[in-house]
Every structure is written in structure tokens, then in C-alpha cells.
Write an enzyme that holds these catalytic residues in place. Structure first.
Site, PDB file in Angstrom:
ATOM      1  N   LYS A 213       0.826  -1.206   0.000  1.00 43.31           N
ATOM      2  CA  LYS A 213       0.000   0.000   0.000  1.00 43.31           C
ATOM      3  C   LYS A 213       0.863   1.259   0.000  1.00 43.31           C
ATOM      4  CE  LYS A 213      -3.263   2.984   0.308  1.00 43.31           C
ATOM      5  NZ  LYS A 213      -4.256   3.055   1.383  1.00 43.31           N
ATOM      6  N   CYS A 267      -3.198  10.036   2.186  1.00 39.48           N
ATOM      7  CA  CYS A 267      -2.449   8.897   1.633  1.00 39.48           C
ATOM      8  C   CYS A 267      -1.162   9.316   0.948  1.00 39.48           C
ATOM      9  CB  CYS A 267      -3.338   8.116   0.659  1.00 39.48           C
ATOM     10  SG  CYS A 267      -4.718   7.276   1.466  1.00 39.48           S
TER      11      CYS A 267
END
Length: 424
Positions: A213, A267
Site C-alpha cells: 500500500k 495517503c
């Protein structure tokens, strides 16, 4: 394996609430837990406290049908999902305090056979830390980091991979990477996610899932940094960056992204630092890209300051406090209300500190955040900007701004850092 028909979602923010709602829409009994009493009360009324297309419809339906409710404390369940923030502290050091607090909070509700899934994007090793925190709270239970597949509790990591504005659809359609502390932990997590996920559930280790991720978002950050660096180069060489990129992209194997005001959100603006913190000597390109993107708002600020100084020189006697600077957009990306790590927000704050009047247009919020509460900052509509602004900064490419792009060509003191006024 349990049927996993009763779950608790820790954290009801931009990922936690949509996740809870999607599971509830599949007739899974879901309790959403959040420390924000206002958010809890809002959800229990069948309403939402964040902007996300279709989310209000799903929440209203699932609350009405009795499959979704919210509270400030967890209760016993079959599975627990942790979807809380993972920001960083000074020095870009990962802050795992929210994950730890959520983990310790749910520990009292655990029973043998339960599954705990960390969804929060986290530095490598965090899922193992979750095991250790749970073991400290519940010495009467066994956990996979010490007892393997024979443990009482299963623990896994399944990072979200969704795009704000498309979260509901992507939670269902996207592939999911599921990393278990043991293979059995991962298989149990797959059983849970198969209830809602139409994409493929790919099994790996927890540490690999964590890094995957982070690598995804670092890849995007590096590509954005290249575009932002090109914008600085073009400015220095007096070249139209938008035209140059269009021409370069005519090559069949080149696809340069569009530059902007920087990089925001929880993110892309955060995750690369988790890698850089874990492997500082090896993550040289990742760190450089972060530095480039973090610097872009400062570059925009120099443009604004120069425009203000030119106005003062061209109009002797003009007071700084009388100059009106419009900031179009403060969200971190187009067409959402999310201001986390927003470069546009940071630029707007900086402009306000210059002592001028700041006119903010943000069509996705009803009121300005506390960080923009000041006497010289006002939330206004586009008409007020067109009629009164001395300098206009386009910081976010909202769809509603596209409708008036032709009018902006006539505006004096235009600083367009997202290419809104350029030909498509």
C-alpha cells in the site's frame, strides 16, 4: 471459521464509515465506533458527516433497516476492523497513537475465534504491533504473532485502496490485498471481505501488504513530483508547462501527469514518509519526491507575494490590508470536502498571514475550518470574486470552476497553478 456476520468498525471517517455502510448493505450487523459523539449521533439519525457520493443513501437505508448503528464504545462481535487515522508527528515520524488507542479499546470485547483487521495505512510492522498491544490487554487469550495458526485470535492487514469521490463503488469492485500474521489469519479475513468485495482478494503476509500500500502511493507521489518539478523548470525558462506536457504526451509511451499546488490527502502526502522512516538510506528517490511536492506550495506563495508587491508598486498608497486575494479551492483534490494535508489550505493560510484580505471559494464546504477562522478571511461565492478580487489564485480544479473558466481569462492578477484556464 465463524460466519463473521457481526462486525465492529473502529473509526467512522472517510474510509471507516463507507466500509461500515457497505458491509451493512449486505445484511451484516455493523457497529461503527468513533470518539466523535456528534458523528455518532449524526449516523444514528441516518445522516452523514462527510461528503461522499451515494454514501448518504446507503447510510440512511442501512440505519433504517437496523443493520448499521454507531456508538462511542465497541461491543463483542465476530470481527473488528480498525480504520483510524495514521498521521505523522514532527520530523515526519509515523504517529500510531490512534491505531494503538483503537486496538486497546476493542481488546476487552474479544472472544476466541475473533478476527481483527487493520485497515489503516500503516508503516511496516504495525500489524505485528497490533498483536502485541492486544496481548498486553488480554493475557488470557493467545495471538498469532506468538502462537501461530493455533492462536485464539486472528489478525490481518487489509489496506483500503479507494479514491475519494468513488469510495462506495471501489470498496466493492477493487481487488484487495490481504496480509495475515499467519496464512490462516489471511484466509479468515478473505472470508470476511468476500461478503462485499467483487474484486480479487489476494493473500500475502502482513508486512508485504503494509509495504504494498505504501509503495502504491509512493509511486503516484513520484510521478506527481515529476510533473511539479517540470512546472518549476518551465517557469524558470519561460515555457508554458501545460502546452509542453501536451506535446510530450503525444509520445506513445509517455504520460506525464498534470502539475498542481502540491500533494494533499491522508495517503499520497503521508505514506511515502512511512517508507522513508523505515528505510531512510534506501528510500532516496521517495524522499526527494516528497520534498519536491512539499515545496510546491511555497513556490505558489512566492508567486502570490510577487503579485501583491507588484500591485503595491503600481498603485502607490495602496494598503496591504485593502488588497483582496481570492483562493479558489481549499480541498486537497477536486470535488470533495476533504481538507487533510491540503496544499491549497496551506497556501490560503500563508496568504492570510501576508496581511491582505482573503476571499475563499470552496463549493464543497458550508463553513471554513478552524485553521481559516480569521478576521481577514471570508468564505464567498464566485460572483464576489469576479467582482471584487484584485488577485485570483486557482488552487483546485473543481468541476464547478470549469464552468466559469472563460470568465477567469478576463481576471486581472490571475495565478492558475492547476491549468484550469488552459486548453484541455
Amino acid at each position: 471459521m465463524n460466519d463473521l456476520k457481526r462486525i465492529v468498525v473502529m473509526g467512522l471517517g472517510y474510509v471507516g464509515l463507507p466500509t461500515a455502510a457497505v458491509f451493512a448493505s449486505r445484511r451484516v450487523e455493523v457497529l461503527g465506533v468513533d470518539v466523535n459523539q456528534r458523528a455518532v449521533d449524526t449516523i444514528n439519525q441516518g445522516k452523514v458527516h462527510i461528503v461522499e457520493p451515494s454514501l448518504d443513501i446507503v447510510v440512511r437505508a442501512t440505519v433504517t433497516e437496523g443493520y448499521l448503528r454507531a456508538a462511542t464504545r465497541p461491543e463483542p462481535a465476530d470481527a473488528f476492523l480498525i480504520a483510524v487515522p495514521t498521521p505523522f508527528k514532527d520530523g515526519n515520524v509515523p504517529d500510531l497513537s490512534y491505531v494503538e488507542a483503537a486496538t486497546r479499546s476493542l481488546a476487552a470485547s474479544l472472544r476466541p475465534g475473533n478476527l481483527v483487521v487493520l485497515e489503516s495505512t500503516s508503516p511496516v510492522g504495525t500489524t505485528e504491533a497490533v498483536c502485541e498491544w492486544l496481548a498486553e490487554e488480554r493475557p488470557d487469550l493467545t495471538f498469532p504473532h506468538s502462537h501461530g495458526s493455533a492462536s485464539d485470535i486472528r489478525v490481518a492487514h487489509c489496506p483500503e485502496r479507494v479514491l475519494p469521490g468513488q469510495v462506495i463503488r471501489e470498496l466493492v469492485e477493487n481487488d484487495r490485498v490481504i496480509g495475515g500474521i499467519t496464512p490462516y489469519c489471511a484466509e479468515t479475513a478473505v472470508t470476511l471481505y468476500r461478503q462485499v468485495v467483487q474484486g480479487e482478494c489476494v493473500i500475502t503476509t502482513a508486512r508485504t501488504a503494509e509495504l504494498a500500500k505504501l509503495a502504491e502511493n509512493s509511486f503516484r507521489d513520484i510521478n506527481i513530483a515529476y510533473a511539479n518539478e517540470l512546472s518549476l523548470i518551465c517557469d524558470r525558462l519561460d515555457i508554458n508547462v501545460w502546452e509542453m506536457i501536451r506535446l510530450a504526451n503525444r509520445h506513445p509511451r509517455v504520460n506525464i501527469l498534470q502539475p498542481g499546488a502540491g500533494v494533499g490527502g491522508h495517503c499520497i502526502a503521508v505514506d511515502p514518509w512511512f517508507i522513508a522512516h523505515s528505510a531512510p538510506e534506501q528510500a532516496r528517490l521517495i524522499r526527494t519526491a516528497r520534498d519536491i511536492n512539499d515545496h510546491k506550495p511555497d513556490w505558489v506563495m512566492t508567486k502570490v507575494q510577487s503579485a501583491i508587491e507588484r500591485m503595491e508598486q503600481d498603485h502607490p498608497g495602496t494598503q496591504r490590508s485593502d488588497i483582496r486575494v481570492a483562493c479558489l479551492g481549499v480541498a486537497f483534490k477536486p470535488d470533495i470536502d476533504d481538507l487533510r494535508e491540503s496544499p491549497a489550505l496551506r497556501i490560503t493560510q500563508g496568504i492570510a498571514k501576508l496581511g491582505c484580505q482573503v476571499l475563499v471559494v470552496e463549493p464543497n464546504v458550508r463553513e471554513l475550518p478552524s485553521s481559516l477562522q480569521a478576521d481577514n478571511i471570508k468564505l464567498v461565492n464566485m460572483l464576489q470574486v469576479l467582482q471584487t478580487a484584485d488577485i485570483t489564485c486557482v488552487l483546485v480544479r473543481h468541476a464547478s470552476f470549469m464552468e466559469i473558466r472563460n470568465l477567469l481569462h478576463e481576471v486581472d492578477g490571475l495565478i492558475d497553478v492547476v491549468g484550469l484556464t488552459e486548453a484541455p
